[in-house]
Design a protein around this motif. Sequence first.
Motif, PDB file in Angstrom:
ATOM      1  N   TYR A 191       0.848  -1.195   0.000  1.00 48.71           N
ATOM      2  CA  TYR A 191       0.000   0.000   0.000  1.00 48.71           C
ATOM      3  C   TYR A 191       0.886   1.249   0.000  1.00 48.71           C
ATOM      4  O   TYR A 191       1.809   1.352   0.811  1.00 48.71           O
ATOM      5  N   ARG A 222      -5.008  11.137  -4.042  1.00 48.62           N
ATOM      6  CA  ARG A 222      -5.691  10.030  -4.728  1.00 48.62           C
ATOM      7  C   ARG A 222      -5.245   9.964  -6.195  1.00 48.62           C
ATOM      8  O   ARG A 222      -5.074   8.891  -6.756  1.00 48.62           O
ATOM      9  N   TYR A 269      -2.182   6.974  -4.240  1.00 45.25           N
ATOM     10  CA  TYR A 269      -2.001   6.685  -2.813  1.00 45.25           C
ATOM     11  C   TYR A 269      -3.165   5.867  -2.265  1.00 45.25           C
ATOM     12  O   TYR A 269      -4.315   6.088  -2.633  1.00 45.25           O
ATOM     13  N   ASP A 270      -2.841   4.930  -1.372  1.00 41.00           N
ATOM     14  CA  ASP A 270      -3.860   4.166  -0.643  1.00 41.00           C
ATOM     15  C   ASP A 270      -4.176   4.821   0.696  1.00 41.00           C
ATOM     16  O   ASP A 270      -5.266   4.648   1.222  1.00 41.00           O
ATOM     17  N   ASP A 327     -12.106   6.621  -1.038  1.00 43.15           N
ATOM     18  CA  ASP A 327     -11.583   5.276  -1.201  1.00 43.15           C
ATOM     19  C   ASP A 327     -10.129   5.278  -0.738  1.00 43.15           C
ATOM     20  O   ASP A 327      -9.328   4.466  -1.148  1.00 43.15           O
ATOM     21  N   MET A 328      -9.812   6.260   0.092  1.00 41.19           N
ATOM     22  CA  MET A 328      -8.462   6.341   0.625  1.00 41.19           C
ATOM     23  C   MET A 328      -8.534   6.387   2.151  1.00 41.19           C
ATOM     24  O   MET A 328      -9.404   7.041   2.716  1.00 41.19           O
ATOM     25  N   LEU A 357      -6.333  -2.595   4.281  1.00 42.43           N
ATOM     26  CA  LEU A 357      -6.216  -1.140   4.350  1.00 42.43           C
ATOM     27  C   LEU A 357      -7.170  -0.605   5.413  1.00 42.43           C
ATOM     28  O   LEU A 357      -8.286  -0.193   5.124  1.00 42.43           O
TER      29      LEU A 357
END
Length: 298
Positions: A12, A37, A41-42, A68-69, A200
Motif C-alpha cells: 500500500y 488520490r 495513494y492508498d 476510497d483512501m 487497508l
Amino acid sequence: MKHRYAGTDKWYKGNTHIHTTLSDGGKSPGEAVALYRTAGYDFIAITDHWHAFHLDQDLGEIVSSSRDMLVLPGIEIDGKDELGHYYHVVALGDFEQMELSENLDSSIARLVGQNAYLILAHPYWSGNRMEDVRRYPFHALEIYNHVAAWLNGKSLALPYWDDTLRHRDDLSGIASDDAHLLPQHPGWNGGWIMVQADGLSQASILQALRAGTFYATTGPSFHRIHTEGNRITCKTTPIKQAWLVGEGYFGTRAVAAEGQLLSDFSFTIEPGSQLARSSYVRLEIEDEQGKRAWTNPL
Ligand SMILES: [Zn+2]
Ligand SMILES: [Zn+2]
C-alpha cells in the motif's frame, strides 16, 4: 536476518507527513485527499502542527463518505527538550488535542501515553545531533523529507539512521513529503512509503508500521524481497545499482552492466564476512534518474 518481508505481496502506498489549512498548509484536508488520490495513494496521514486530526470533525462527511483512501490521524509537535535540543516529531494515532507546550519532553510523554506511532521528523533540517535520535522511543525517523530540499537542501538523513541502527536495529526509515501545498513550495509525491499489510485499515497499517514491514522510496519500487538463510533475492523496477548496507564501511553492491538495468538480483552474506558480523543489514537501490529506495533492516 528477521525475514521482515516474508508476508503478503500486497503493498500500500502511503505518505505519513502532510500539512493542510488546519495549520500552515495551502489545501484543505479534503483537497489534500483528492490530490493524493490522483497519484495512486492508498493512505495519507494528516499531521498539522499542534493539531490532533479528527476524521469526522476535520475531513467532513462529504469526503469521508465517498473516500476510497484511508486517512490516518496525526499531529506534528516541535520545540526544545530539557537539554535545549530542538525537535520536530510526527505522531500517528488518535489523540486528544494538545496545546503548544514549553516542554517538549512532556508533550512526547503525552503522545507515548496515548500509544502514538512516533516519527522523528527531518532531523538534518532541524539540526539534531546523532544522539538525539536515541533519547526518545521513536519507532521511525524520516530518512528523506521532500520539503527540506526546498527549504535548505537537507532532505536526506541517512547518517542518523545508520548511526542509530548500530545501537538499536528496530528503528524504521521513512520517506515523506511534509507537503504544505503552497504556491511558494508546492512539492508533493516526492517521498513515500510502501507498506506490506493485511488490509487497508487504520489498525492494519499502524500494525504494519510498528512491525516495520514497509520500505521508503523517492521513485523505484521493490516488488519482492525474499530472505532465506544467508541469501537475499529481490525483484524491483529497473534500477542501475543496489547496495546491501551494513554498519560502518561494511557493504556490497550489484551494478547493472553498461547500457543495461537490473530488476532481479541477489546477495549472499558469506559466513565470517564483514556483513555477517554487522549488527544490521539493509537494502538500498538507485534508478537511472538517481532516485533511491531503502528497505528497513532485513
Ligand atoms: Zn517539521
Ligand atoms: Zn511538517
